[in-house]
Design a protein around this motif. Structure first.
Motif, short mmCIF file in Angstrom:
data_model
loop_
_atom_site.label_atom_id
_atom_site.label_comp_id
_atom_site.label_asym_id
_atom_site.label_seq_id
_atom_site.Cartn_x
_atom_site.Cartn_y
_atom_site.Cartn_z
N GLU A 57 -6.88 -3.55 -0.62
CA GLU A 57 -6.50 -4.90 -1.03
C GLU A 57 -5.88 -4.81 -2.43
N CYS A 59 -3.32 -6.99 -5.66
CA CYS A 59 -2.65 -8.19 -6.16
C CYS A 59 -1.15 -7.90 -6.32
N ARG A 82 3.35 -12.95 5.21
CA ARG A 82 2.40 -14.04 5.51
C ARG A 82 2.91 -14.88 6.67
N PHE A 89 -4.40 -13.62 2.16
CA PHE A 89 -4.71 -13.55 0.74
C PHE A 89 -6.00 -14.30 0.45
N VAL A 96 -4.60 -13.47 -7.19
CA VAL A 96 -4.48 -13.57 -5.73
C VAL A 96 -4.43 -12.15 -5.17
N TYR A 97 -5.35 -11.84 -4.28
CA TYR A 97 -5.42 -10.52 -3.66
C TYR A 97 -4.90 -10.60 -2.23
N TYR A 98 -4.10 -9.62 -1.87
CA TYR A 98 -3.54 -9.54 -0.51
C TYR A 98 -4.17 -8.38 0.25
#
Length: 118
Positions: A57, A59, A82, A89, A96-98
């Motif tokens: 994960e 950002c 997305r 996220f 914001v973490y993806y």
């Protein structure tokens, strides 16, 4: 092999097979959506982002540093990912973490990598 060797000169040889496959053929909308799914994966920047997120994960800032790109460029690509339902996220404070959307995305990506390394 001559081009003539790969062209079939008959109308239909196995009509039973054709009919059976026709019955199982997905509808046109589903096939169109599948083609769009693979188009999203057809961009090397998005594939690099997916590879990074397959590892961990991350950002936007960290992905940008990793790939030597601007945060804006990474954000643009993440938006496409997305919309294609390939990444998700979560927010932690202002960060914001993806990550990859699910195990299906991980499996498709890893299977593709295995295939090209054969």
């Amino acid at each position: 092999m001559d081009r003539e060797d790969i062209i079939c000169d008959c109308d239909v040889l196995h009509s039973d097979v054709v009919e059976e496959v026709r019955k199982r053929m997905p509808n046109e909308d589903d096939l169109y959506d599948l083609a769009d799914f693979f188009k999203v994966l057809g961009d090397s920047t998005r594939v690099r982002i997916i590879w990074a997120l397959d590892e961990n994960e991350m950002c936007v800032c960290d992905i940008a540093v990793l790939l030597n790109m601007t945060k804006s460029a990474i954000s643009h690509q993440l938006k496409s990912l997305r919309q294609a339902n390939l990444v998700k996220f979560r927010k932690e404070g202002k960060v914001v973490y993806y990550s990859l959307k699910d195990d299906h995305v991980k499996a498709i990506f890893e299977t593709g990598m295995e295939h090209i390394k054969e």
